[in-house]
Design an enzyme around this catalytic site. Structure first.
Site, PDB file in Angstrom:
ATOM      1  N   LYS A 230      85.391  12.171 -10.554  1.00 24.50           N
ATOM      2  CA  LYS A 230      84.193  11.713  -9.841  1.00 24.50           C
ATOM      3  C   LYS A 230      83.198  11.050 -10.806  1.00 24.50           C
ATOM      4  CE  LYS A 230      80.820  11.315  -6.975  1.00 24.50           C
ATOM      5  NZ  LYS A 230      80.782  10.646  -5.708  1.00 24.50           N
ATOM      6  N   CYS A 284      73.482   8.339  -6.921  1.00 29.44           N
ATOM      7  CA  CYS A 284      74.793   8.624  -7.522  1.00 29.44           C
ATOM      8  C   CYS A 284      74.991   7.853  -8.814  1.00 29.44           C
ATOM      9  CB  CYS A 284      75.890   8.262  -6.534  1.00 29.44           C
ATOM     10  SG  CYS A 284      75.604   8.963  -4.923  1.00 29.44           S
TER      11      CYS A 284
HETATM   12  N1  SAJ Z   1      74.884  -2.594  -7.314  1.00 28.82           N
HETATM   13  C1  SAJ Z   1      74.718  -3.744  -8.045  1.00 28.82           C
HETATM   14  N2  SAJ Z   1      75.782  -4.587  -8.176  1.00 28.82           N
HETATM   15  C2  SAJ Z   1      76.971  -4.331  -7.584  1.00 28.82           C
HETATM   16  C3  SAJ Z   1      77.137  -3.140  -6.852  1.00 28.82           C
HETATM   17  C4  SAJ Z   1      76.066  -2.298  -6.737  1.00 28.82           C
HETATM   18  O1  SAJ Z   1      73.644  -4.010  -8.595  1.00 28.82           O
HETATM   19  O2  SAJ Z   1      77.881  -5.161  -7.725  1.00 28.82           O
HETATM   20  C5  SAJ Z   1      73.768  -1.657  -7.167  1.00 28.82           C
HETATM   21  C6  SAJ Z   1      73.325  -1.459  -5.736  1.00 28.82           C
HETATM   22  O3  SAJ Z   1      72.443  -2.478  -5.341  1.00 28.82           O
HETATM   23  C7  SAJ Z   1      72.686  -0.108  -5.803  1.00 28.82           C
HETATM   24  C8  SAJ Z   1      73.517   0.627  -6.845  1.00 28.82           C
HETATM   25  O4  SAJ Z   1      74.191  -0.370  -7.568  1.00 28.82           O
HETATM   26  O5  SAJ Z   1      71.344  -0.191  -6.255  1.00 28.82           O
HETATM   27  C9  SAJ Z   1      74.513   1.609  -6.287  1.00 28.82           C
HETATM   28  O6  SAJ Z   1      75.135   1.079  -5.115  1.00 28.82           O
HETATM   29  P1  SAJ Z   1      76.698   1.185  -4.873  1.00 28.82           P
HETATM   30  O7  SAJ Z   1      77.005   0.496  -3.614  1.00 28.82           O
HETATM   31  O8  SAJ Z   1      77.427   0.722  -6.070  1.00 28.82           O
HETATM   32  O9  SAJ Z   1      76.975   2.733  -4.832  1.00 28.82           O
HETATM   33  P2  SAJ Z   1      76.409   3.976  -4.002  1.00 28.82           P
HETATM   34  O10 SAJ Z   1      75.440   4.698  -4.870  1.00 28.82           O
HETATM   35  O11 SAJ Z   1      75.963   3.596  -2.647  1.00 28.82           O
HETATM   36  O12 SAJ Z   1      77.752   4.828  -3.849  1.00 28.82           O
HETATM   37  C10 SAJ Z   1      78.504   5.156  -5.005  1.00 28.82           C
HETATM   38  C11 SAJ Z   1      79.978   4.858  -4.711  1.00 28.82           C
HETATM   39  N3  SAJ Z   1      80.754   4.990  -5.942  1.00 28.82           N
HETATM   40  C12 SAJ Z   1      81.591   4.021  -6.346  1.00 28.82           C
HETATM   41  O13 SAJ Z   1      81.715   2.979  -5.755  1.00 28.82           O
HETATM   42  C13 SAJ Z   1      82.377   4.296  -7.565  1.00 28.82           C
HETATM   43  C14 SAJ Z   1      80.496   5.805  -3.646  1.00 28.82           C
HETATM   44  O14 SAJ Z   1      81.887   5.615  -3.436  1.00 28.82           O
HETATM   45  C15 SAJ Z   1      80.228   7.266  -4.050  1.00 28.82           C
HETATM   46  O15 SAJ Z   1      80.651   8.168  -3.042  1.00 28.82           O
HETATM   47  C16 SAJ Z   1      78.726   7.421  -4.222  1.00 28.82           C
HETATM   48  O16 SAJ Z   1      78.310   6.537  -5.280  1.00 28.82           O
HETATM   49  C17 SAJ Z   1      78.444   8.864  -4.562  1.00 28.82           C
HETATM   50  O17 SAJ Z   1      77.975   9.583  -3.666  1.00 28.82           O
HETATM   51  O18 SAJ Z   1      78.735   9.296  -5.683  1.00 28.82           O
END
Ligand code: SAJ
Length: 459
Positions: A230, A284
């Site tokens: 994780k 997360c």
């Molecule tokens: N973000 C970027 N660029 C990207 C992707 C995301 O700047 O290309 C930013 C988003 O805008 C946001 C942050 O990152 O501010 C996090 O967003 P996210 O969509 O990457 O992730 P979370 O926090 O919504 O969910 C993550 C997910 N983990 C992964 O993709 C490895 C999800 O599957 C997990 O279940 C979740 O964390 C968790 O609960 O741990």
């Protein structure tokens, strides 16, 4: 089956035959606990959701929800009506206990496991032989065994799997969630699960439980591996986004469109750079890498640097946006979005919120905020004089716009409505970026001098 076990003199350890309803207690009714509880009820379980906040308990017992998540309100209402989902502030005896409580960071970036310990204290008196305890909260490696040891101290009359001598009355496993806010219900069912038992038998028992409602593949392993899996997943994403954010600042200096760079680089079959933005938010990705870093500070320079880069990107956006506002004609400036990511009403650790708060602190009532997912502004913003307006008002009133969140509503604004404006698009959603960037650079050069004067005035 129970009779056969009694007759043979064997201890009955499985209280969960596949065909009988099982009683499940879910500790923590947040973004993971509540959707999981509702799905477990839908798959036939008798579920008691437990939360320390009576307000949340009351809302759920009334068939409503306290969090925004696609389809969740309908499912919770339906399950409460059937009587298979209830909420309370204290647990009851059950077959399975699922712990889905927050595991935040303390001030020094040390994992705070106090909610997990509090959940252990609350469920301990209700444990009985045959129970399965599942830890779903994201935790540092070793915490599932720590939970087992805490429970064993609280219930010396019971045997705990992997906890030394005696019969293993209680099975314990770690099954981290992997769902994406905005798609939680769909992903809880469809995603593969990694199920780590403190012993192989615990993993097998947890597997049988998750198969009741998970359609993705369920893979068993040890608790320690599942914990690190994780943390590795979220750290991977943080490091990749940090790479994109670092590149974005280099590209900005070089006058190059970073989103075009990422798009073209990703045409390489083995390259997949994520998207730059104003920083990393949510509860997360911005937190979990510290769980690894804290465990091995000397061995995690990359993970720690990624946190630093993503944090610095927010500061960079604040500085750039400030210069832009200083160079803009007097009048309102629109900030588009406060959420931590697109199309969710979730503002936890949001970089957009951090940018808006800093800009409202500096520019007060000039700041107009558009956030389709907020009914009111957080007090920190409202107190500075910033206003919450709708998108049409902002498009009409503001000649300068700073886009912080790639909500679908913002993506749909056509060039004809924004072409004449000065735009800082931190998410790269509006396709005509080179033109925008060049115009922006001219403004920024003018704004830098004016900003220095303002900052020295403000002390
Ligand atoms: N973000 C970027 N660029 C990207 C992707 C995301 O700047 O290309 C930013 C988003 O805008 C946001 C942050 O990152 O501010 C996090 O967003 P996210 O969509 O990457 O992730 P979370 O926090 O919504 O969910 C993550 C997910 N983990 C992964 O993709 C490895 C999800 O599957 C997990 O279940 C979740 O964390 C968790 O609960 O741990």
């Amino acid at each position: 089956m129970a009779m056969a076990a009694q007759q043979s003199g064997l201890r009955k350890v499985s209280a969960m035959p596949d065909d009988l309803p099982i009683k499940i207690v879910v500790m923590g009714l947040g973004y993971i606990g509540l959707p999981s509880a509702a799905l477990m009820a839908r798959s036939g379980g008798e579920v008691l959701g437990v939360d320390v906040q009576t307000q949340i308990v009351d809302i759920i017992n009334a068939g409503a929800v306290h969090i925004e998540e696609a389809d969740l309100a309908d499912l919770v209402r339906a399950m409460v009506r059937t009587g298979r989902l209830r909420a309370a502030v204290q647990p009851e005896p059950a077959d399975v206990f699922v712990v889905a409580v927050p595991t935040p960071l303390m001030g020094n970036n040390e994992p705070d496991l106090s909610h997990v310990r509090a959940a252990a204290t609350a469920i301990a008196p209700h444990l009985r032989a045959g129970n399965l305890v599942l830890l779903e909260s994201t935790v540092p490696v070793g915490a599932t065994e720590g939970l087992r040891d805490d429970l064993a101290r609280l219930r010396p009359d019971l045997g705990f799997a992997g906890g030394g001598q005696g019969a293993a009355d209680i099975s314990i496993a770690h099954c981290p969630e992997r769902v994406l806010p905005g798609r939680i219900l769909a992903e809880l069912v469809a995603n593969d699960r990694c199920i780590g038992g403190v012993t192989p038998r615990c993993a097998r028992r947890a597997l049988a439980f998750y198969r009741r409602f998970v359609r993705g593949a369920c893979v068993t392993t040890s608790a320690r591996v599942a914990e690190m899996v994780k943390l590795a997943e979220n750290s991977f994403r943080d490091v990749n986004i940090a790479f994109a954010n670092e590149l974005s600042m280099v590209a900005e200096r070089l006058g190059i469109d970073i989103w075009e760079v990422v798009r073209l680089a990703n045409r390489h079959p083995r390259v997949n750079i994520l998207q730059p933005g104003p920083g990393v938010g949510g509860h997360c990705i911005a937190i979990d890498p510290w769980f690894l870093a804290h465990t091995a500070p000397d061995l995690t320079p990359l993970i720690q640097a990624a946190r630093g880069v993503n944090h610095a990107k927010t500061a960079h956006v604040i500085a750039r946006a400030s210069r832009l506002i200083m160079s803009a004609p007097p009048g309102p400036v629109a900030l588009l979005g406060l959420a931590f990511k697109p199309d969710v009403g979730d503002f936890r650790e949001s970089p957009a919120l951090a940018v808006a708060t800093a800009l409202a602190g500096r520019f007060g009532s000039r700041i107009q905020i558009v956030e389709p997912y907020a009914a009111t502004l957080p007090t920190a913003l409202a107190d500075c004089g910033a206003a919450l307006v709708d998108l049409d008002t902002a498009l009409q009133a503001c000649s300068t716009m700073i886009l912080l969140v790639d909500h679908a509503a913002f993506q749909a604004v056509p060039l004809s409505e924004r072409g004449a404006k000065t735009i800082y698009d931190t998410r790269g959603i509006w396709g005509d970026k080179i033109m925008i960037e060049r115009a922006l650079d001219r403004h920024l050069r003018r704004g830098a001098g004016a900003l220095r004067a303002l900052d020295s005035q403000n002390g």
